[in-house]
Motif scaffolding. Structure first.
Motif, PDB file in Angstrom:
ATOM      1  N   UNK A 348     -11.965  -7.961   9.563  1.00  0.00           N
ATOM      2  CA  UNK A 348     -11.834  -6.908   8.561  1.00  0.00           C
ATOM      3  C   UNK A 348     -11.772  -7.420   7.138  1.00  0.00           C
ATOM      4  N   UNK A 349     -11.933  -8.737   6.950  1.00  0.00           N
ATOM      5  CA  UNK A 349     -11.882  -9.281   5.599  1.00  0.00           C
ATOM      6  C   UNK A 349     -13.247  -9.109   4.937  1.00  0.00           C
ATOM      7  N   UNK A 381      -0.758  -2.851   7.340  1.00  0.00           N
ATOM      8  CA  UNK A 381      -1.675  -3.965   7.164  1.00  0.00           C
ATOM      9  C   UNK A 381      -1.693  -4.376   5.699  1.00  0.00           C
ATOM     10  N   UNK A 382      -1.695  -5.673   5.528  1.00  0.00           N
ATOM     11  CA  UNK A 382      -1.611  -6.257   4.198  1.00  0.00           C
ATOM     12  C   UNK A 382      -2.981  -6.832   3.859  1.00  0.00           C
ATOM     13  N   UNK A 383      -3.712  -6.245   2.918  1.00  0.00           N
ATOM     14  CA  UNK A 383      -5.046  -6.777   2.628  1.00  0.00           C
ATOM     15  C   UNK A 383      -4.956  -8.080   1.847  1.00  0.00           C
ATOM     16  N   UNK A 497      -2.991   2.852  13.392  1.00  0.00           N
ATOM     17  CA  UNK A 497      -3.674   2.641  12.129  1.00  0.00           C
ATOM     18  C   UNK A 497      -3.813   1.156  11.820  1.00  0.00           C
TER      19      UNK A 497
ATOM     20  N   UNK B 126     -15.582  -2.172  11.055  1.00  0.00           N
ATOM     21  CA  UNK B 126     -15.004  -0.835  11.193  1.00  0.00           C
ATOM     22  C   UNK B 126     -16.012   0.221  10.756  1.00  0.00           C
ATOM     23  N   UNK B 355     -10.240   3.970   7.574  1.00  0.00           N
ATOM     24  CA  UNK B 355      -9.824   2.606   7.299  1.00  0.00           C
ATOM     25  C   UNK B 355     -10.962   1.667   7.652  1.00  0.00           C
ATOM     26  N   UNK B 356     -11.445   0.882   6.686  1.00  0.00           N
ATOM     27  CA  UNK B 356     -12.625   0.070   6.966  1.00  0.00           C
ATOM     28  C   UNK B 356     -12.286  -1.405   7.082  1.00  0.00           C
ATOM     29  N   UNK B 357     -11.044  -1.773   6.907  1.00  0.00           N
ATOM     30  CA  UNK B 357     -10.646  -3.173   7.058  1.00  0.00           C
ATOM     31  C   UNK B 357      -9.145  -3.229   6.990  1.00  0.00           C
ATOM     32  N   UNK B 359      -6.015  -2.867   5.529  1.00  0.00           N
ATOM     33  CA  UNK B 359      -5.508  -2.335   4.261  1.00  0.00           C
ATOM     34  C   UNK B 359      -6.578  -1.843   3.311  1.00  0.00           C
ATOM     35  N   UNK B 360      -7.801  -1.637   3.823  1.00  0.00           N
ATOM     36  CA  UNK B 360      -8.903  -1.177   2.961  1.00  0.00           C
ATOM     37  C   UNK B 360      -9.423   0.157   3.454  1.00  0.00           C
ATOM     38  N   UNK B 361      -9.796   0.999   2.533  1.00  0.00           N
ATOM     39  CA  UNK B 361     -10.240   2.344   2.891  1.00  0.00           C
ATOM     40  C   UNK B 361     -11.596   2.647   2.283  1.00  0.00           C
TER      41      UNK B 361
END
Lengths: 504, 364
Positions: A348-349, A381-383, A497, B126, B355-357, B359-361
């Motif tokens: 997801x990065x 979640x911590x981006x 989530x 995602x 949510x695409x990653x 903590x990312x939207x």
């Protein structure tokens, strides 16, 4: 009736140990009976040297009995009572009032700091005995009110006291100040991470367990450390419990009401975390009681260790049972767990490419899933911010920890008032039946939850977690009833989530 | 008593023969029905290798076919051979069509035209999973039956979209239909069989082997007239499936991905090579079903009018600036974390942000 007693520790409680001495003629021999461990057996040499330094020379066959005989005695806490008992039998020292002695002797007769002083003080208070403790233990003993305690610097002083030559000073009452040490990092120093900071605030307010998910370098560990700065101060009752445990383990006392924060490495064994060993020592989960237990790299802990946390997290206490007996330790911790989204850390990065195969992620998921996650109410979640994003947010200054802490304290007070009559202090502890009964939902909220059920795929268990968290958010907000916005925010912290990279 | 031809087909299929044998046989002017199971001529006729011959004989002598059928009945599995009229006729476009199909669950009418296949990588982003899920939903809404593999990532996302919209889906498996691979999908496969089917050419009890999956891909492409590749890197099963589809003359669609994404390289290449770009639901389904009015695509614009002030602010910011973190929203719009999280959940519930990653939207 013998008036000289020492203690041995069972869990956080002190057990009185009566010291009997008998001397017969013959060559000098000293033997100790009554299930002493090595530290107690070695007391012979310390006691003999210490007594010699104050001019008491032991003669003949000396038999020392530690009663009750069937309980194992541990540690160097029995040096002083043994020395006093021998002095009483051979040097005419008279101990008239029933007294409790505690302390480790140096060869020159000085007294060293000892473990278990708080427990000893409670015992002395309960029995109405006099207490003699090493001067270095003065602070912790002074915390216990209503105990007649004397501080002793060395053995000579004590013997002179009993001979009526000097009066030993009494232990002064001590008070713990309300001030706090500077916690680093402060919330204001953390750039960005708005969502995670809010989650920490909610966790602190409702004593909810928290899982932080994020790529390496996203700041999970820093965030967890910042948690210390926003937790409310320990109440008197809680402080005593924390002191008992710290004193049991001989840990350093900070003379402040800061909550414990224990960070445990993932190589820790079950015994290290939950307690045990022959002497039934408390584990990290008990030492962190009333404070934070931080488990970084959560899935890297062995499965046994994680599973062993289930019962204490549920019950708030842990029973450690071994051959030598069983004791109950408190374990009311706020668990903060941190993990990567996948083994390589970059799922997801936006910049780094995740290199994990689906099978590897599957295995990782399986370690994380299960009953232990049930006990974690908040997931966030911590981006990992890209350099450009970091520059963007660097100008924004957040609130300082003290501002957040003030809000948390207010919310905790509201909860204590609401649940106090049921014997609970915070929202996280509330059992399902009370939750359904006392957390009233307006028709708007009900409608909103029904509407979201399909899109969010919320399970039954998920709903009660969301409601608990929503209650805490409403408390932070100062609202009487849960509103739609509280539920909506609570939903953003749900498991589904933050773990969505594992689903589908 | 079991039909000899069915028995023969079951046995041939179980030792790895496929449709190619019918070409062999017609060269020699023999039909399947004429073959005598028990005579030794069959081994020379079909060029059996020693290993296959051994397996075939062993199964023939141990009544393997009878047991297989019994097992199928117990497990609610239907078995169709290539001689049945229920057998999907489109599979005959393949030279190596499967001789037998096992279908667990509800047997769909394969000979209608309403099939669409979706393939893609297991390591999907995602974003791609969302697209696949939406394709699944719209397929179900348009009365189409979704065909895909049973792997994690795109396959599962597409199936769950279709399942959630109460549509029919077909999972083409690389194992026996009574085996679950990957194991985490066990519960999900059970749900699918309520009104869809698990399809495989492999005999019951076959476990997963790496070479099963490219073989199964040919069925995915042959079963339907349209194939949508959602996200696929260069060398991948999805691209193999797309090649099969092109060879068979099927329509190939590809969902555009970011050109910097490794996982989207293959699917983007397909577009460059002439596949239809899947720009949105409407552009695909309009071709399929020109009569229907596609108002759904305008939904997002209408949505803005029912949003509250803060919702609209955040939605528009995310929509026009791409993937955002709570931090970037917070610093640009000067809002606190609590309000942003609340609003994002409300927008998620309305289905216009996801949510695409970590903590990312992103906006849909």
């Amino acid at each position: 009736m013998n008036s000289i007693s020492g203690i041995t520790l069972r869990g956080i409680k002190a057990m009185p140990v009566e010291i009997e001495v008998e001397t017969t003629g013959g060559l000098f021999v000293m033997s100790i009976v009554g299930l002493p461990d090595t530290a107690v057996k070695e007391a012979r040499e310390r006691v003999r040297a210490a007594l010699r330094s104050v001019g008491v020379t032991i003669r003949g066959r000396v038999a020392i009995n530690l009663a009750p005989a069937d309980i194992p005695k541990e540690g160097a806490l029995l040096d002083l009572p043994i020395a006093v008992a021998i002095a009483a039998s051979q040097a005419g020292v008279k101990v008239k009032k029933k007294s409790l002695f505690l302390g480790e002797l140096a060869l020159d007769g000085r007294l060293r700091k000892s473990r278990g002083a708080v427990a000893a003080a409670f015992l002395a208070k309960q029995k109405g005995w006099d207490l003699y403790v090493p001067a270095e233990n003065e602070f912790e003993v002074g915390l216990v009110k209503g105990v007649k305690a004397f501080k002793v610097n060395n053995l000579g002083e004590l013997i002179e006291h009993f001979r009526g030559e000097v009066d030993l000073p009494r232990v002064q009452k001590t008070f713990v100040k309300d001030e706090f040490s500077e916690v680093s990092p402060d919330f204001a120093e953390i750039k960005g991470q708005t969502a995670a900071k809010r989650a920490l605030e909610v966790a602190a307010a409702g004593h909810h367990n928290l899982l932080l998910v994020g790529s390496p370098g996203s700041g999970k560990t820093m965030l967890a450390r910042a948690m210390r700065g926003i937790l409310p101060p320990l109440s008197d009752e809680e402080l005593m419990e924390v002191m008992l445990l710290r004193s049991r383990e001989g840990l350093v006392f900070d003379k402040i009401r800061e909550r414990p924060f224990r960070s445990v490495h993932h190589t820790a064994s079950t015994v290290a975390l939950c307690g045990g060993g022959r002497t039934l020592r408390p584990g990290e989960i008990s030492l962190a009681s009333r404070g934070v237990l931080f488990l970084d790299e959560f899935p890297e802990f062995t499965r046994d260790v994680l599973e062993s946390l289930r019962q204490p997290l549920e019950d708030g206490c842990i029973t450690v049972s071994r051959v030598s007996g069983s004791v109950v330790y408190p374990a009311k911790v706020l668990l903060i767990a941190a993990c990567n989204p996948c083994p390589c850390g970059y799922a997801g990065d936006p910049v780094e490419q995740c290199t994990c195969s689906p099978a590897v992620i599957e295995r990782y998921t399986r370690r994380l899933s299960g009953p232990i996650l049930d006990r974690i109410d908040l997931h966030i979640s911590v981006p990992r911010l890209t350099p450009e994003e970091l520059i963007d947010v660097s100008g924004a200054t957040g609130e300082s920890s003290s501002v957040v802490k003030a809000r948390v304290c207010v919310a905790r007070k509201i909860q204590a008032e609401r649940w106090g009559k049921f014997g609970f202090y915070n929202n996280a502890e509330i059992p399902e039946r009370l939750l359904r009964k006392y957390v009233k939902l307006s028709s708007d909220v009900r409608k909103f939850i029904l509407m979201t059920l399909k899109t969010t795929r919320l399970s039954g268990r998920g709903i009660s977690k969301v409601l608990k968290v929503a209650r805490t958010i409403a408390d932070l907000d100062g609202a009487c009833d849960i509103e739609v916005k509280h539920v909506a925010e609570a939903m953003s912290y749900r498991e589904e989530e933050s773990l969505c990279w594992m689903k589908l | 008593m079991l039909d000899e031809t069915v028995k023969l087909l079951l046995l041939l299929n179980s030792v790895g023969f496929d449709g190619k044998i019918s070409a062999d046989l017609s060269n020699k002017n023999i039909t399947l029905e004429q073959i005598d199971l028990k005579s030794d001529k069959i081994y020379d006729l079909l060029n059996f290798t020693d290993k296959r011959k051994y397996q075939f004989q062993e199964r023939l002598l141990s009544n393997w076919c009878e047991r297989e059928l019994e097992k199928a009945q117990r497990e609610n599995v239907s078995i169709v051979t290539c001689l049945d009229y229920l057998y999907p006729q489109r599979l005959f476009d393949l030279l190596d069509y499967p001789l037998v199909l096992y279908v667990k669950g509800v047997y769909p009418d394969f000979n209608r035209d309403n099939f669409v296949s979706v393939v893609g990588t297991r390591r999907a982003s995602e974003y791609a999973k969302h697209v696949a899920y939406d394709i699944g939903c719209s397929a179900a809404d348009n009365g189409y039956i979704l065909v895909s593999g049973g792997a994690t990532g795109i396959d599962t996302a597409a199936h769950s979209g279709a399942y959630d919209s109460t549509g029919v889906t077909c999972v083409i498996m690389g194992t026996g239909v009574d085996k679950v691979y990957p194991a985490r999908n066990a519960g999900f496969f059970d749900k699918i069989t309520e009104n869809g089917g698990l399809v495989s050419e492999f005999p019951l009890g076959t476990s997963a082997r790496p070479w099963h999956f490219p073989r199964r891909n040919r069925i995915i492409s042959a079963l339907s007239n349209k194939l949508i590749v959602v996200e696929a890197p260069h060398r991948s099963g999805a691209i193999i499936t797309a090649k099969y589809s092109l060879e068979l003359g099927r329509e190939v669609w590809a969902v555009p991905g970011r050109i910097t994404d490794y996982v989207a390289e293959g699917s983007n290449q397909l577009i460059y090579d002439g596949a239809f770009p899947y720009l949105n639901d409407a552009c695909f389904w309009e071709l399929v079903n020109p009569v229907k009015n596609f108002e759904q695509s305008k939904l997002n614009d209408d949505m803005c009018t029912v949003l509250s002030e803060t919702e609209r602010k955040i939605y528009e910011y995310v929509k026009y600036n791409g993937e955002q973190t709570v931090d970037s929203i917070s610093s640009t719009l000067q809002m606190n974390g609590s309000d942003i999280l609340t609003t994002i959940t409300l927008l998620t519930v309305k289905g216009i942000i996801y949510k695409s990653g970590t903590g990312r939207y992103s906006a849909k």
